[in-house]
Design a protein around this motif. Structure first.
Motif, PDB file in Angstrom:
ATOM      1  N   ASP A   1       0.842  -1.191   0.000  1.00  0.00           N
ATOM      2  CA  ASP A   1       0.000   0.000   0.000  1.00  0.00           C
ATOM      3  C   ASP A   1       0.883   1.248   0.000  1.00  0.00           C
ATOM      4  O   ASP A   1       1.690   1.454   0.908  1.00  0.00           O
TER       5      ASP A   1
ATOM      6  N   ARG B   1       0.124   4.378   0.356  1.00  0.00           N
ATOM      7  CA  ARG B   1      -0.179   5.330   1.432  1.00  0.00           C
ATOM      8  C   ARG B   1       0.606   4.976   2.692  1.00  0.00           C
ATOM      9  O   ARG B   1       1.217   5.845   3.320  1.00  0.00           O
ATOM     10  N   ARG B   2       0.609   3.707   3.071  1.00  0.00           N
ATOM     11  CA  ARG B   2       1.310   3.300   4.286  1.00  0.00           C
ATOM     12  C   ARG B   2       2.814   3.542   4.163  1.00  0.00           C
ATOM     13  O   ARG B   2       3.473   4.006   5.101  1.00  0.00           O
TER      14      ARG B   2
ATOM     15  N   PRO C   1      -6.299   8.060   0.777  1.00  0.00           N
ATOM     16  CA  PRO C   1      -6.982   6.763   0.750  1.00  0.00           C
ATOM     17  C   PRO C   1      -5.979   5.631   0.600  1.00  0.00           C
ATOM     18  O   PRO C   1      -4.834   5.850   0.211  1.00  0.00           O
ATOM     19  N   SER C   2      -6.411   4.443   0.890  1.00  0.00           N
ATOM     20  CA  SER C   2      -5.564   3.275   0.681  1.00  0.00           C
ATOM     21  C   SER C   2      -5.272   3.118  -0.812  1.00  0.00           C
ATOM     22  O   SER C   2      -6.165   3.257  -1.648  1.00  0.00           O
TER      23      SER C   2
ATOM     24  N   PRO D   1      -3.531   0.257  -2.656  1.00  0.00           N
ATOM     25  CA  PRO D   1      -2.860  -1.043  -2.726  1.00  0.00           C
ATOM     26  C   PRO D   1      -2.396  -1.342  -4.146  1.00  0.00           C
ATOM     27  O   PRO D   1      -2.822  -0.673  -5.105  1.00  0.00           O
TER      28      PRO D   1
ATOM     29  N   ALA E   1      -8.350   4.698  -5.108  1.00  0.00           N
ATOM     30  CA  ALA E   1      -7.878   6.050  -4.813  1.00  0.00           C
ATOM     31  C   ALA E   1      -8.547   7.089  -5.693  1.00  0.00           C
ATOM     32  O   ALA E   1      -8.677   8.247  -5.317  1.00  0.00           O
TER      33      ALA E   1
ATOM     34  N   THR F   1     -12.107   8.099  -4.156  1.00  0.00           N
ATOM     35  CA  THR F   1     -12.230   8.396  -2.719  1.00  0.00           C
ATOM     36  C   THR F   1     -12.130   9.892  -2.485  1.00  0.00           C
ATOM     37  O   THR F   1     -11.263  10.519  -3.057  1.00  0.00           O
TER      38      THR F   1
END
Length: 422
Positions: free
Chosen positions: A76, A78-79, A193-194, A196, A419, A422
């Motif tokens: 992901d 974002r993470r 947003p996530s 992945p 993404a 969102t």
């Protein structure tokens, strides 16, 4: 109105938050980018060590830029952006601590800036790989222009703030401002947003094999490869910023601890880039993006050389600003070619290589400028770098015509991702 900056990508809330966080935090990053070399110059009185400061950050930039791009294709995004941003913030706090404690140790500054470079090396390709997941292909040039214009506005504001802070305050105040502003980037990463990996993305562990896959892909794509080569020429040969502290003092009248002149020199390229960005509506309509990239890099080299000839600070700033306009154009086309040429499952790794080139090129330029300043003098180093850049990029464009012949593809949308909605 078609000449003005296209702001329609700001309607995308995910991109808007990322744009704000990246731009605001980059102001503080630029303040630190001036304060650190000025502090090193103050400790050593040597442009060689100012140049070596950039080389110390180059190794983590190469290693973690390539690895970070591979990771961005596996997890992901974002993470990954969140954790790499936290690392950069911690390094900034460490710079603040050494300044508050007045440690005045060159090795500590080198070590902490290497740590900061590690966080940047991972976060930068991750941000670049996120952008194409938020937009259709036709909107990518406008989004890249917006991003680059804001970061160049930070390149303008940050050094000017640094000049004022260093003239009236201390290094600690500069690093403290950076730490505060970087919290906006942490907020932006948290609110994304996530994102992945898409179907068909890389599997397994993002190790050496994954990195090598990205390098093999790049080698098979001459247009992408040549776009990286001309960027290395632009930054590695012509970038004069390692000379700014010395010439601000010896030619333009700053004190040894820094002052307004060094701030204006560091800000000048950003001034031109921001002004160029405000009237950049035409960029998205250019189809021969490869030829435009070559011309822009040659113009950058000529402008840098002319700036180095000036005895007046304001004329030097003017020509560096013209170079900033050319740099904006070349940066947007380099990024756009990459993001529309590479498939999403390879985009993180190619973006990681791009980060190594874009961030490593100026560091090589700092080393080149510092070494030539020792051998021939700072003024000669500045001018010869600009001339060599303009000549080399025209030679590369003529000998390897694939880049000059490149036309932008059609603007069809990519597969929609979470993404984007969102």
């Amino acid at each position: 109105m078609k000449l003005l900056l296209d702001v329609t990508p700001l309607r995308n809330p995910a991109y808007r938050r990322l744009w704000i966080g990246n731009g605001v935090s980059f102001i503080g990053f630029q303040v630190t980018g001036v304060a650190v070399p000025v502090q090193v110059w103050h400790l050593t009185a040597s442009s060689f060590w100012v140049g070596m400061l950039s080389m110390v950050t180059l190794v983590p930039l190469i290693v973690f830029g390539l690895w970070g791009g591979a990771v961005a294709d596996h997890m992901d995004r974002r993470r990954l952006l969140m954790w790499s941003s936290v690392l950069t913030w911690v390094a900034t706090l460490a710079l603040l601590a050494q300044a508050v404690l007045r440690l005045d140790q060159l090795w500590i500054i080198m070590l902490v800036t290497a740590l900061q470079s590690t966080g940047f090396a991972v976060s930068s390709p991750t941000r670049g790989a996120i952008i194409p997941r938020l937009f259709d292909a036709a909107q990518i040039p406008a989004a890249n222009t917006l991003t680059y214009t804001f970061t160049q506005a930070a390149t303008l504001a940050g050094p000017l703030l640094a000049g004022v802070i260093l003239a009236t305050g201390s290094y600690a105040w500069a690093y403290a401002l950076d730490a505060v502003l970087f919290t906006v980037m942490l907020w932006a990463a948290f609110r994304l947003p996530s994102i992945p990996p898409q179907a068909g993305a890389a599997h397994g562990t993002p190790g050496l094999r994954s990195v090598l896959d990205g390098l093999r892909f790049l080698r098979s794509q001459p247009v992408l490869l040549l776009s990286f080569v001309v960027d290395i020429i632009a930054m590695g040969v012509a970038m004069p910023r390692a000379l700014f502290p010395e010439l601000a003092q010896t030619r333009f009248g700053d004190s040894p601890d820094g002052g307004p002149a060094v701030g204006w020199l560091y800000a000048a390229i950003g001034i031109g880039a921001v002004l160029g960005g405000l009237f950049s509506g035409w960029i998205g309509r250019v189809r021969r993006q490869g030829l435009a990239l070559i011309v822009a890099v040659a113009a950058w080299g000529v402008a840098v050389a002319l700036a180095g000839l000036q005895q007046s600070l304001w004329l030097a700033v003017l020509f560096l600003a013209l170079g900033g306009v050319a740099d904006l154009v070349s940066a947007v086309f380099r990024q756009t070619i990459l993001q529309t040429y590479a498939p999403d499952e390879m985009r993180g790794r190619v973006q990681g290589i791009f980060t190594v080139v874009v961030a490593g090129g100026p560091r090589l330029g700092d080393l080149r400028a510092g070494l030539m300043a020792v051998a021939f003098g700072a003024g000669v180093s500045w001018v010869l770098g600009g001339i060599a850049c303009a000549v080399l990029v025209l030679v590369v464009g003529a000998v390897f015509p694939a880049l000059a012949r490149y036309h932008a593809p059609g603007g069809g949308p990519e597969e929609r991702s979470p993404a984007q909605v969102t």
